[in-house]
Design an enzyme around this catalytic site. Structure first.
Site, PDB file in Angstrom:
ATOM      1  N   SER A  42       0.831  -1.199   0.000  1.00  0.00           N
ATOM      2  CA  SER A  42       0.000   0.000   0.000  1.00  0.00           C
ATOM      3  C   SER A  42       0.873   1.259   0.000  1.00  0.00           C
ATOM      4  CB  SER A  42      -0.951  -0.043   1.194  1.00  0.00           C
ATOM      5  OG  SER A  42      -1.975   0.907   1.071  1.00  0.00           O
ATOM      6  N   ASP A 127      -9.451  -6.196  -4.175  1.00  0.00           N
ATOM      7  CA  ASP A 127      -8.895  -5.035  -3.483  1.00  0.00           C
ATOM      8  C   ASP A 127      -9.614  -3.780  -3.968  1.00  0.00           C
ATOM      9  OD1 ASP A 127      -7.417  -2.893  -2.549  1.00  0.00           O
ATOM     10  OD2 ASP A 127      -5.474  -3.815  -2.963  1.00  0.00           O
ATOM     11  N   HIS A 162      -7.399  -6.014   0.128  1.00  0.00           N
ATOM     12  CA  HIS A 162      -6.242  -5.140   0.336  1.00  0.00           C
ATOM     13  C   HIS A 162      -5.517  -5.614   1.592  1.00  0.00           C
ATOM     14  CE1 HIS A 162      -3.908  -1.514  -0.279  1.00  0.00           C
ATOM     15  NE2 HIS A 162      -4.064  -1.191   0.994  1.00  0.00           N
TER      16      HIS A 162
END
Length: 503
Positions: A42, A127, A162
């Site tokens: 991320s 995600d 995610h």
């Protein structure tokens, strides 16, 4: 003793006992500098990409778990770079202009290095935080910078959210389709193994119980005063690496809401990096951010706080956030330089250098917190590095023959040495030492308190979050919040405590 208090103690006691150790200055190890690599999830993935582009001469492998292209949020609101937004060819062209111009100006390393990097990319098909589309844009960006297909692995895992993917269960981890704290999940896919294999080839079998003593909490303040970075970071150092064997070096960057002040040790212990590092002579650095609730002006996203402790990929801490001079970028690079500066470091194209030791090293212009260090130029040197008490002090290479060292204590004597470096950053011989003493008077000795983590919180020196005790002011993680774990806290200011000892 009341029944209520007994019950409170019993509740605290059920927490597993742990041990808190004072942070140390990051040691120097014997590192193969020809194959230093980085990866992240991320915001850590955005940062890994930034480091790989800006310091392409250093990082030979870049792993990105669920992130997007270089400088995307430098030109567009950050929302246009995540939430599965499509990255247009026009956006990519604008970002490429930055890469081209900065490569020419020296704000980043020569972009030609990118073509030789090994690239690993992973994203979940479910995600919705970043998503496959920004990752596809990043893949195109790498292709546009001449990364060959054989050097680039792109995995899109069906049903994954995610998260950071593992193939084992750990306390607090989630199912693969869940995007929730700590954002580490059993996806029946070993992400740490996959990315390290891409960089280093076939690995020895992992150790599922790496030694607790191999985790090192180190002082990040020697590298940066950035408000978005924690006072301490973590490293995993296999025993043979700590004993002087030449080892590989990898930087693993957590994502938003994954810093130690939010999830404790779950990123550096539950992702699997240390399991593979232990048996494959890999030192892993786990730099740490921290919550920053102050609003900062950004390049394209307005004024924002960094409440989720993200790495800077949108410009919270300056418009140069993606360049070598970016405050977080330079801090991480300085950590890499320090960790890889031990005896024997080099190899595999790193080579050796015959640069002479700088002469005439001297100190002057002392203040209560600074000292100017000067030296004579070395023939063939491209830059210089300055060491205070054997610790590298400059985050970026020094191209002049003087350097002002800051952040010193008043009325204190220090020792400085200097090394010249060639165009590849390889250092020559060390200079003779020069000493100097700062002005002012010695500060009164600090006050220390040694007690259980539970007692520290009840006394108001620390607070509890997520089952961990954290020191007031510094927010250093003291370990589990219970009556068994004992920590020494040093008071260095009003309601400001650090883990440490008093002389």
């Amino acid at each position: 003793m009341t029944f209520k208090f007994i019950r409170t103690l019993a509740a605290v006691a059920v927490l597993a006992a742990g041990s808190a150790q004072a942070a140390v200055n990051l040691p120097a190890y014997n590192v193969d500098t020809s194959n230093i690599t980085v990866s992240g999830l991320s915001s850590g993935g955005f940062m890994a990409n930034q480091l790989g582009v800006a310091y392409s001469a250093t990082f030979k492998g870049v792993g990105i778990f669920a992130a997007g292209p270089f400088m995307c949020a430098g030109h567009s609101n950050y929302t246009a770079c995540m939430y599965n937004a499509t990255i247009s060819s026009t956006m990519l062209s604008t970002m490429q202009t930055d890469i081209n111009n900065w490569s020419t100006s020296g704000a980043i390393d020569n972009k030609s290095n990118i073509a030789g990097q090994k690239i690993y990319m992973w994203v979940g098909s479910s995600d919705s935080t970043v998503g496959p589309n920004p990752m596809a844009g990043l893949k195109t960006q790498y292709t546009n910078n001449s990364v060959p297909a054989g050097n680039l692995d792109y995995i899109q895992q069906s049903g994954a959210a995610h998260t950071f993917p593992t193939d084992f269960d750990s306390t607090g981890n989630n199912s693969c389709g869940s995007a929730a704290s700590p954002y580490v999940s059993n996806c029946s896919y070993d992400g740490a193994k996959a990315v390290l294999t891409k960089f280093y080839g076939t690995l020895n079998a992992r150790n599922n119980a790496p030694a607790a003593g191999n985790y090192v909490e180190f002082n990040q303040t020697q590298f940066t005063s950035n408000v978005g970075m924690a006072a301490t970071g973590w490293a995993y150092v296999p025993a043979n690496c700590a004993s002087g064997a030449q080892c590989k070096l990898h930087v693993a960057l957590h994502g938003c809401q994954q810093s130690t002040d939010k999830i404790g040790d779950k990123f550096y212990k539950n992702t699997g990096y240390s399991r593979w590092a232990d048996t494959n002579s890999i030192i892993v650095l786990f730099p740490q951010t921290r919550t920053d609730n102050t609003s900062h002006s950004t390049a394209a996203s307005g004024s924002l706080a960094n409440a989720n402790a993200c790495w800077d990929w949108i410009g919270w801490y300056g418009t140069n956030f993606a360049q070598k001079a970016g405050t977080q970028m330079a801090a991480i690079k300085a950590m890499v330089d320090r960790a890889s500066s031990g005896a024997g470091s080099g190899g595999g194209g790193g080579g050796t250098t015959t640069l002479a030791a700088p002469t005439g090293v001297a100190t002057s212009n002392a203040t209560t917190t600074t000292m100017k260090v000067t030296w004579n130029a070395v023939t063939g040197a491209a830059s210089y590095n300055v060491y205070r008490n054997n610790n590298k002090t400059n985050a970026l290479p020094v191209t002049a023959t003087n350097y002002t060292d800051a952040g010193l204590a008043a009325a204190t004597q220090y020792s400085w040495t200097v090394k010249a470096a060639d165009g590849s950053g390889l250092e020559g011989a060390v200079s003779a030492a020069a000493t100097g003493t700062t002005t002012g008077t010695t500060a009164p000795p600090p006050t220390c308190y040694t007690a259980s983590n539970y007692a520290h919180t009840t006394a108001g020196r620390a607070y509890q979050s997520g089952g961990y005790a954290l020191a007031n002011g510094s927010n250093q993680n003291m370990g589990l919040w219970n009556t068994f774990t004992t920590t020494t806290l040093k008071m260095t200011g009003t309601n400001y405590y650090v883990i440490g000892t008093c002389p």
